[in-house]
Design a protein around this motif. Structure first.
Motif, PDB file in Angstrom:
ATOM      1  N   GLY B 192       0.592  16.979   5.415  1.00  0.00           N
ATOM      2  CA  GLY B 192       1.437  16.053   6.172  1.00  0.00           C
ATOM      3  C   GLY B 192       1.701  14.728   5.478  1.00  0.00           C
ATOM      4  N   ARG B 193       0.984  14.473   4.365  1.00  0.00           N
ATOM      5  CA  ARG B 193       1.138  13.193   3.658  1.00  0.00           C
ATOM      6  C   ARG B 193       2.481  13.124   2.923  1.00  0.00           C
ATOM      7  N   VAL B 194       2.855  14.249   2.298  1.00  0.00           N
ATOM      8  CA  VAL B 194       4.117  14.310   1.556  1.00  0.00           C
ATOM      9  C   VAL B 194       5.069  15.232   2.322  1.00  0.00           C
ATOM     10  N   SER B 195       6.286  14.799   2.490  1.00  0.00           N
ATOM     11  CA  SER B 195       7.260  15.565   3.270  1.00  0.00           C
ATOM     12  C   SER B 195       7.521  16.939   2.652  1.00  0.00           C
ATOM     13  N   LEU B 222       2.671   7.963  -8.861  1.00  0.00           N
ATOM     14  CA  LEU B 222       3.623   9.000  -8.446  1.00  0.00           C
ATOM     15  C   LEU B 222       3.457   9.350  -6.970  1.00  0.00           C
ATOM     16  N   LEU B 223       2.193   9.438  -6.519  1.00  0.00           N
ATOM     17  CA  LEU B 223       1.959   9.788  -5.115  1.00  0.00           C
ATOM     18  C   LEU B 223       2.507   8.698  -4.191  1.00  0.00           C
ATOM     19  N   GLN B 224       2.421   7.443  -4.654  1.00  0.00           N
ATOM     20  CA  GLN B 224       2.946   6.331  -3.869  1.00  0.00           C
ATOM     21  C   GLN B 224       4.410   6.562  -3.495  1.00  0.00           C
ATOM     22  N   THR B 225       5.158   7.061  -4.464  1.00  0.00           N
ATOM     23  CA  THR B 225       6.582   7.318  -4.221  1.00  0.00           C
ATOM     24  C   THR B 225       6.797   8.556  -3.354  1.00  0.00           C
ATOM     25  N   MET B 226       5.953   9.558  -3.528  1.00  0.00           N
ATOM     26  CA  MET B 226       6.145  10.823  -2.809  1.00  0.00           C
ATOM     27  C   MET B 226       5.725  10.750  -1.345  1.00  0.00           C
ATOM     28  N   ALA B 227       4.695   9.963  -1.054  1.00  0.00           N
ATOM     29  CA  ALA B 227       4.076   9.993   0.268  1.00  0.00           C
ATOM     30  C   ALA B 227       4.869   9.219   1.311  1.00  0.00           C
ATOM     31  N   GLY B 228       4.622   9.561   2.576  1.00  0.00           N
ATOM     32  CA  GLY B 228       5.214   8.781   3.661  1.00  0.00           C
ATOM     33  C   GLY B 228       5.849   9.657   4.726  1.00  0.00           C
ATOM     34  N   PHE B 229       5.929   9.100   5.908  1.00  0.00           N
ATOM     35  CA  PHE B 229       6.477   9.822   7.054  1.00  0.00           C
ATOM     36  C   PHE B 229       7.938  10.176   6.830  1.00  0.00           C
ATOM     37  N   VAL B 241       0.611   4.650   4.686  1.00  0.00           N
ATOM     38  CA  VAL B 241       0.275   4.967   3.296  1.00  0.00           C
ATOM     39  C   VAL B 241      -0.251   3.697   2.623  1.00  0.00           C
ATOM     40  N   PRO B 242      -1.498   3.719   2.175  1.00  0.00           N
ATOM     41  CA  PRO B 242      -2.032   2.523   1.525  1.00  0.00           C
ATOM     42  C   PRO B 242      -1.476   2.372   0.109  1.00  0.00           C
ATOM     43  N   ASP B 243      -1.704   1.231  -0.513  1.00  0.00           N
ATOM     44  CA  ASP B 243      -1.313   1.021  -1.908  1.00  0.00           C
ATOM     45  C   ASP B 243      -2.380   1.680  -2.784  1.00  0.00           C
ATOM     46  N   PHE B 244      -2.065   2.888  -3.290  1.00  0.00           N
ATOM     47  CA  PHE B 244      -3.064   3.659  -4.027  1.00  0.00           C
ATOM     48  C   PHE B 244      -3.506   2.967  -5.318  1.00  0.00           C
ATOM     49  N   GLU B 458      -6.993   9.797   0.156  1.00  0.00           N
ATOM     50  CA  GLU B 458      -6.552   9.977  -1.230  1.00  0.00           C
ATOM     51  C   GLU B 458      -6.932   8.785  -2.108  1.00  0.00           C
ATOM     52  N   ALA B 459      -6.913   7.571  -1.537  1.00  0.00           N
ATOM     53  CA  ALA B 459      -7.201   6.372  -2.329  1.00  0.00           C
ATOM     54  C   ALA B 459      -8.611   6.457  -2.930  1.00  0.00           C
ATOM     55  N   ARG B 460      -9.545   6.976  -2.145  1.00  0.00           N
ATOM     56  CA  ARG B 460     -10.914   7.078  -2.646  1.00  0.00           C
ATOM     57  C   ARG B 460     -11.026   8.148  -3.747  1.00  0.00           C
ATOM     58  N   LEU B 461     -10.298   9.246  -3.546  1.00  0.00           N
ATOM     59  CA  LEU B 461     -10.275  10.292  -4.577  1.00  0.00           C
ATOM     60  C   LEU B 461      -9.750   9.722  -5.886  1.00  0.00           C
ATOM     61  N   LEU B 462      -8.614   9.044  -5.775  1.00  0.00           N
ATOM     62  CA  LEU B 462      -7.968   8.504  -6.970  1.00  0.00           C
ATOM     63  C   LEU B 462      -8.856   7.463  -7.646  1.00  0.00           C
ATOM     64  N   ASN B 463      -9.513   6.623  -6.852  1.00  0.00           N
ATOM     65  CA  ASN B 463     -10.366   5.598  -7.452  1.00  0.00           C
ATOM     66  C   ASN B 463     -11.593   6.202  -8.125  1.00  0.00           C
ATOM     67  N   THR B 464     -12.144   7.257  -7.535  1.00  0.00           N
ATOM     68  CA  THR B 464     -13.310   7.897  -8.149  1.00  0.00           C
ATOM     69  C   THR B 464     -12.908   8.552  -9.469  1.00  0.00           C
ATOM     70  N   ALA B 465     -11.772   9.229  -9.463  1.00  0.00           N
ATOM     71  CA  ALA B 465     -11.279   9.842 -10.702  1.00  0.00           C
ATOM     72  C   ALA B 465     -10.971   8.756 -11.736  1.00  0.00           C
TER      73      ALA B 465
END
Lengths: 95, 483
Positions: B192-195, B222-229, B241-244, B458-465
């Motif tokens: 549901g995060r990306v249309s 890239l996810l920043q651009t893709m994500a959103g209602f 959508v937070p600022d990843f 997702e933000a936590r995933l991305l930050n850990t990676a």
């Protein structure tokens, strides 16, 4: 074999898929082995568990019943296999 | 050349090169290497150069954003207005999409450049990219190996430097598994995060779009651009959508990471286990607290997934009927013959297998035994994760049980192919976000590590990676033949 040749013929008909006779037995074997894999589900008793269809348990969102689409028939029919006078043509259905 | 999206963005900003120049460079690389790799079904050079020119003008006017002028590749399952969208199927070989997918529209609006449409398993059904009407994709690390699937073309294109970033979709692992096998970074967001609008449907309750890139930093961008209602997707999430990118660089001190014992059990290649252990040690040094957890229903995820995915696909793919668009058979004798032969000739073998299993599972008398049962198990699988996330912040394991296998090795046995998805598939059933990042090699082939997050984390995933990628350089390795 979970499935018989006749079962696969019937499934193919329900799915409106033409399957060549010479590969039919291969489908019988492949689909049977997939169903054997699927049968592993029965290892667990799930009686009473509510089925989950949307992973977030979300329900259908509704919107106001407003017209949001414009008529794009010509554009859409440009990619159709056979059209005439704005209609999609198929073989004769009614005698 | 191993330029990342972030590096290109900074280079464009600093005026070191123009979008037209960098786009030209990628098009030349595609021209040179695509005959070997077969990553692209369509290369859209003219569109790319036109978009690049526009991007350079926008930049000159001072209106550039972070993705303005960045060349990207899109999986050939996202509808692109005026450009063939084949889904790697004969049935859509002549399909010129009449509209843009939301993801494509968003990248267009952000000023990104489209290099072309990437190869994939037909209708995203497969784990090796061998089920494409346009032929298999080769793995850039060893061209006799598969790139994984279904988004194999996108993963291989990024790995070989034919695009700095690419889009993919993930229904049972189709972003994470090819990312692992090709040594790149990829993220499957929360359901549901990306249309999904304009993303040709396979399993609608499982499908989710996401990016591939060289790094977590790029994936965030890239996810920043893709994500959103998106109003046009009935299951799109309204979650903010937070600022990843903003949280990248935060300390992972005290982060609780759980290792599911089922993901390190029998079936996992020993060398992969060793590489993952080393990466876990690195995260421990960065301050993460590692503990053991259990996801007891992991073994059920493959049978459960295949019932649900195949049931949904049999319904979704009923729209391909040879009437309104796509392939139509020659000389149909009647309407039923038109349907049956257009579909029989238009779909490949794996797609037909899945449609038939789905049709069977949904047919009268079998619905409860298969579809309903699978949906009940789906809840049990989700509950495993919910239980685990009451104890840990993240879950970690291998992305795949083995590294890239040889082309042709599993094509005769659909079930052995399905088992490749054992660690990735349960996330789609639960709707959770997951990502794969490269953490080393085994016999010259990349090994991917999977991080699984809680819903919308997702933000936590991305930050850990990102934290891991600050102390390692596996993600920057490029196969010798494509340097």
């Amino acid at each position: 074999m979970t499935l018989k040749t006749e079962d696969v013929r019937n499934i193919a008909h329900l799915a409106r898929l033409h399957i060549d006779e010479d590969v039919l037995e291969q489908y019988v074997a492949d689909l049977s082995s997939i169903l054997d894999l699927v049968d592993q589900m029965n290892q667990v008793d799930s009686s009473g568990v509510a089925p989950l269809s949307n992973p977030l348990d979300a329900t259908q969102r509704l919107r106001d019943d407003n017209v949001t689409e414009s008529d794009q028939r010509d554009k859409f029919q440009q990619i159709a296999p056979d059209v005439e006078a704005g209609l999609y043509r198929v073989p004769k259905v009614i005698e | 050349m191993a330029a990342t999206v972030s590096e290109i963005s900074r280079g464009l900003e600093a005026g070191e090169f123009s979008s037209v120049e960098i786009t030209q460079e990628y098009l030349e690389r595609i021209d040179k290497h695509n005959p070997t790799l077969n990553c692209f079904i369509s290369v859209t050079g003219e569109i790319a150069l036109e978009q690049a020119k526009t991007a350079d003008t926008v930049r000159a006017e001072g209106n550039a954003d972070r993705l303005t002028g960045i060349p990207l590749a899109h999986k050939d399952l996202f509808c692109t207005d005026g450009v063939r969208t084949s889904c790697a199927s004969r049935i859509l070989d002549n399909f010129i999409a009449p509209y843009d997918a939301t993801v494509i529209e968003k990248f267009r609006a952000a000023g990104a450049v489209m290099l072309g449409k990437t190869n994939m398993d037909e209708f995203a059904m497969g784990s090796s990219n061998e089920n494409s009407y346009y032929g298999h994709v080769a793995n850039p690390w060893n061209i006799s190996r598969v790139p994984g699937g279904s988004s194999g073309g996108s993963a291989a294109a990024v790995a070989a430097g034919l695009a700095p970033g690419a889009t993919g979709t993930d229904t049972g692992g189709s972003i994470r598994q090819p990312a692992a096998l090709c040594g790149v970074t990829g993220i499957k967001p929360t359901y549901g995060r990306v249309s999904r609008y304009g993303m040709i449907a396979y399993g609608s309750s499982l499908d989710q779009g996401g990016p591939f890139a060289r790094s977590a930093e790029d994936c965030a961008l890239l996810l920043q651009t893709m994500a959103g209602f998106d109003q046009r997707d009935s299951t799109s999430s309204e979650e903010a959508v937070p600022d990843f990118s903003a949280t990248l660089g935060e300390s992972i001190e005290g982060l609780r990471i759980g290792l599911p014992k089922e993901y390190f059990a029998e079936g996992l290649d020993g060398k992969i286990a060793g590489v993952i252990e080393t990466a876990i040690d690195e995260l421990r040094r960065l301050g993460a607290e590692i503990c053991d957890i259990s996801l007891p229903n992991t073994g059920l995820s493959i049978p459960t997934y295949y019932v649900i995915a195949m049931a949904e696909c049999s319904s979704n793919l009923s729209r391909f009927d040879g009437v309104r668009f796509g392939y139509r058979c020659d000389n149909p004798v009647d309407l039923e013959d038109l349907y049956k032969r257009s579909r029989g000739e238009g779909f490949g073998a794996e797609v037909k297998r899945r449609i038939m299993i789905g049709t069977y599972a949904l047919s009268a008398g079998y619905y409860d035994a298969y579809y309903l049962k699978a949906q009940q198990l789906r809840r049990l699988i989700k509950q495993d994760f919910q239980q685990a996330f009451s104890e840990v912040d993240l879950i970690l394991g291998p992305t795949t049980p083995e590294t890239a296998f040889s082309i042709g090795a599993k094509t005769d046995d659909p079930v052995s192919m399905y088992l490749q998805d054992i660690y990735t598939i349960s996330l789609n059933l639960a709707g959770l976000p997951g990502m794969s990042l490269p953490v080393g090699f085994s016999d010259g082939l990349p090994v991917g590590m999977q991080l699984i997050g809680n819903y919308f984390d997702e933000a936590r995933l991305l930050n850990t990676a990102f934290a891991y990628q600050q102390v390692s350089d596996w993600h920057l390795r490029v196969p010798e033949a494509f340097k």
